[in-house]
Design a protein around this motif. Structure first.
Motif, PDB file in Angstrom:
ATOM      1  N   GLY A 155       4.732  -5.156  -9.101  1.00 21.57           N
ATOM      2  CA  GLY A 155       4.563  -4.514  -7.689  1.00 21.57           C
ATOM      3  C   GLY A 155       5.355  -3.091  -7.412  1.00 21.57           C
ATOM      4  N   ARG A 156       5.823  -2.560  -8.293  1.00 27.60           N
ATOM      5  CA  ARG A 156       6.618  -1.398  -8.167  1.00 27.60           C
ATOM      6  C   ARG A 156       5.739  -0.078  -8.396  1.00 27.60           C
ATOM      7  NH1 ARG A 156      12.149   0.134  -8.978  1.00 27.60           N
ATOM      8  NH2 ARG A 156      12.452  -1.946  -9.704  1.00 27.60           N
ATOM      9  N   THR A 157       5.493   0.691  -7.746  1.00 29.73           N
ATOM     10  CA  THR A 157       4.442   1.854  -7.927  1.00 29.73           C
ATOM     11  C   THR A 157       5.584   2.896  -8.505  1.00 29.73           C
ATOM     12  OG1 THR A 157       4.925   3.116  -5.831  1.00 29.73           O
ATOM     13  CG2 THR A 157       3.530   1.404  -5.870  1.00 29.73           C
ATOM     14  N   GLU A 158       4.631   3.925  -8.786  1.00 32.92           N
ATOM     15  CA  GLU A 158       5.256   5.308  -9.618  1.00 32.92           C
ATOM     16  C   GLU A 158       6.149   6.048  -8.548  1.00 32.92           C
ATOM     17  OE1 GLU A 158       2.019   7.498 -11.512  1.00 32.92           O
ATOM     18  OE2 GLU A 158       1.827   5.656 -12.742  1.00 32.92           O
ATOM     19  N   VAL A 159       6.022   5.832  -6.991  1.00 30.63           N
ATOM     20  CA  VAL A 159       6.552   6.619  -6.118  1.00 30.63           C
ATOM     21  C   VAL A 159       7.924   5.675  -5.695  1.00 30.63           C
ATOM     22  CG1 VAL A 159       6.583   7.219  -3.582  1.00 30.63           C
ATOM     23  CG2 VAL A 159       4.273   7.243  -5.066  1.00 30.63           C
ATOM     24  N   PRO A 160       9.022   6.131  -5.777  1.00 30.90           N
ATOM     25  CA  PRO A 160      10.315   5.571  -5.747  1.00 30.90           C
ATOM     26  C   PRO A 160      10.673   4.945  -4.344  1.00 30.90           C
ATOM     27  CG  PRO A 160      10.624   7.608  -6.782  1.00 30.90           C
ATOM     28  CD  PRO A 160       9.229   7.688  -6.469  1.00 30.90           C
ATOM     29  N   GLY A 161      10.675   3.741  -4.291  1.00 30.80           N
ATOM     30  CA  GLY A 161      10.858   3.094  -3.066  1.00 30.80           C
ATOM     31  C   GLY A 161       9.843   2.253  -2.456  1.00 30.80           C
ATOM     32  N   VAL A 162       8.585   2.440  -3.097  1.00 27.24           N
ATOM     33  CA  VAL A 162       7.410   1.826  -2.757  1.00 27.24           C
ATOM     34  C   VAL A 162       6.931   0.750  -3.639  1.00 27.24           C
ATOM     35  CG1 VAL A 162       4.837   2.121  -1.877  1.00 27.24           C
ATOM     36  CG2 VAL A 162       6.783   3.978  -1.632  1.00 27.24           C
ATOM     37  N   TRP A 163       6.819  -0.312  -3.029  1.00 26.50           N
ATOM     38  CA  TRP A 163       6.162  -1.534  -3.788  1.00 26.50           C
ATOM     39  C   TRP A 163       4.762  -1.734  -3.238  1.00 26.50           C
ATOM     40  CZ3 TRP A 163      10.723  -0.613  -4.068  1.00 26.50           C
ATOM     41  CH2 TRP A 163      11.673  -1.285  -5.365  1.00 26.50           C
ATOM     42  N   VAL A 164       3.708  -2.424  -3.951  1.00 28.61           N
ATOM     43  CA  VAL A 164       2.489  -2.682  -3.278  1.00 28.61           C
ATOM     44  C   VAL A 164       2.037  -4.167  -3.829  1.00 28.61           C
ATOM     45  CG1 VAL A 164       1.407  -1.850  -5.433  1.00 28.61           C
ATOM     46  CG2 VAL A 164       0.156  -2.097  -3.323  1.00 28.61           C
ATOM     47  N   ALA A 165       1.327  -4.767  -3.044  1.00 28.29           N
ATOM     48  CA  ALA A 165       0.840  -6.176  -3.395  1.00 28.29           C
ATOM     49  C   ALA A 165      -0.395  -6.745  -3.005  1.00 28.29           C
ATOM     50  CB  ALA A 165       2.056  -7.154  -2.912  1.00 28.29           C
ATOM     51  N   GLY A 166      -1.143  -7.542  -3.787  1.00 29.24           N
ATOM     52  CA  GLY A 166      -2.187  -8.228  -3.029  1.00 29.24           C
ATOM     53  C   GLY A 166      -3.572  -7.220  -3.327  1.00 29.24           C
ATOM     54  N   ASN A 167      -4.580  -7.356  -2.667  1.00 29.85           N
ATOM     55  CA  ASN A 167      -5.760  -6.787  -2.902  1.00 29.85           C
ATOM     56  C   ASN A 167      -5.700  -5.196  -3.286  1.00 29.85           C
ATOM     57  OD1 ASN A 167      -7.839  -8.871  -1.269  1.00 29.85           O
ATOM     58  ND2 ASN A 167      -7.441  -8.923  -3.434  1.00 29.85           N
ATOM     59  N   ALA A 168      -4.808  -4.732  -2.671  1.00 26.83           N
ATOM     60  CA  ALA A 168      -4.678  -3.079  -2.643  1.00 26.83           C
ATOM     61  C   ALA A 168      -4.403  -2.784  -4.289  1.00 26.83           C
ATOM     62  CB  ALA A 168      -3.272  -2.559  -1.859  1.00 26.83           C
ATOM     63  N   SER A 169      -3.683  -3.764  -4.884  1.00 24.04           N
ATOM     64  CA  SER A 169      -3.270  -3.605  -6.217  1.00 24.04           C
ATOM     65  C   SER A 169      -4.068  -4.275  -7.277  1.00 24.04           C
ATOM     66  CB  SER A 169      -2.168  -3.537  -6.559  1.00 24.04           C
ATOM     67  OG  SER A 169      -1.345  -4.572  -6.303  1.00 24.04           O
TER      68      SER A 169
END
Length: 327
Positions: free
Chosen positions: A265-279
């Motif tokens: 869930g780690r994105t390329e933007v430091p400090g931002v994770w993503v989970a669920g349908n968004a990814s």
């Protein structure tokens, strides 16, 4: 959440209060992190009568599942804020998230669990039946529409996948090409499965007593159908997040756009994770919740490392020895 807490810097801010966001918040709250979930109250599955394919919770109304999830987050000290995000920007020690009501929240980390928007084909009358007589997923809705007169409204060759799966559930299935001509192999498969193919374009759907009654064609004919299956275009919800420059990626076959992230869930933007349908646009509720838990755990581990590094810096500034004495 009260106004006097607006100057607090949270450990984590979760944007989106669906299965992924709430489960991520649950993991963080159980790790004694200060966490707030900001939820706009627009869950993707709101039109559905029940959640399916979720072990031990099959048939639960979506609103009931979210209510129970919120209670669990509250139990461990997490907070839920019903609000919309207007902007999110990076600051030296984390992020500032402006809400549509004028408040600003600050957090060391962000978990984006905003989900996706289902973009339906531009067919008059289609949207009013969405989630009931107009469906997209055979695993979410298939059992409920079994043995009914089903139509497959094509958005491309990928709609063949739907045709094969819904044909398992009913002997009365019609495939509407709607300007997306099938290849020879697909036509042969449908013929072998006794699925008629209608070449004319679809101009609308007919209703009777608030239920889907048929599909109107360009030549004026109406093909009686009780259910329409259509693959929507899935667009990650990124409203209010433009300033973060989250990396987006196009899905195969024009299926939509999601936020790019690694397996944790780690994105390329430091400090931002993503989970669920968004990814992961096709994740059902169980998978979305699992992704939220994983992202929440990874986010917490990242914070724990930062906490340890900060403690080292404080110790060095105080002039303490590098190694603590052994008791």
């Amino acid at each position: 959440m009260t106004d006097e807490r607006n100057d607090e810097t949270l450990d984590a801010l979760v944007i989106g209060g669906g299965a992924a966001g709430l489960n991520g918040a649950l993991m963080l709250a159980r790790s004694r992190r200060t966490v707030v979930v900001v939820d706009a109250g627009e869950p993707r599955n709101a039109p559905a009568e029940a959640v399916h394919g979720l072990l031990a919770r099959d048939g639960t109304p979506p609103a009931e599942l979210l209510r129970a999830g919120r209670e669990e987050v509250h139990r461990y000290g997490g907070r839920i804020l019903n609000a919309e995000v207007a902007d999110a920007v990076r600051e030296p020690d984390g992020f500032a998230v402006a809400l549509a009501d004028g408040r600003t929240l600050r957090a060391r980390r962000l978990l984006v669990a905003t989900g996706v928007v289902d973009v339906l084909p531009d067919v008059p009358g289609l949207a009013q039946h969405w989630g009931h007589d107009v469906v997209h997923c055979p695993y979410c809705h298939g059992w409920e529409v079994r043995d009914r007169a089903i139509g497959i409204l094509a958005i491309g060759e990928t709609s063949m996948h739907q045709a094969l799966l819904f044909r398992q559930l009913s002997d009365d299935v019609v495939y509407f090409e709607n300007g997306h001509a099938l290849g020879a192999e697909s036509r042969e498969r449908l013929a072998a499965l006794d699925v008629p193919v209608v070449a004319d374009r679809v101009t609308g759907v007919e209703s009777a007593d608030d239920r889907l009654a048929g599909v109107r064609l360009e030549d004026g004919r109406i093909v009686p159908r009780e259910v329409l299956a259509v693959a929507t275009r899935l667009e990650a919800r990124v409203v209010g997040l433009a300033s973060l420059s989250l990396p987006l990626e196009e899905l195969p076959g024009g299926m939509g756009m999601t936020i790019r992230a690694d397996a944790f869930g780690r994105t390329e933007v430091p400090g931002v994770w993503v989970a669920g349908n968004a990814s992961n646009a096709t994740a059902q509720v169980g998978a979305a919740a699992a992704a939220g838990a994983l992202a929440g755990a990874q986010l917490n581990a990242d914070l724990a490392t930062e906490d340890a590094d900060r403690a080292v810096e404080r110790r060095r500034r105080a002039g303490a020895p590098a190694t603590a004495p052994v008791a």
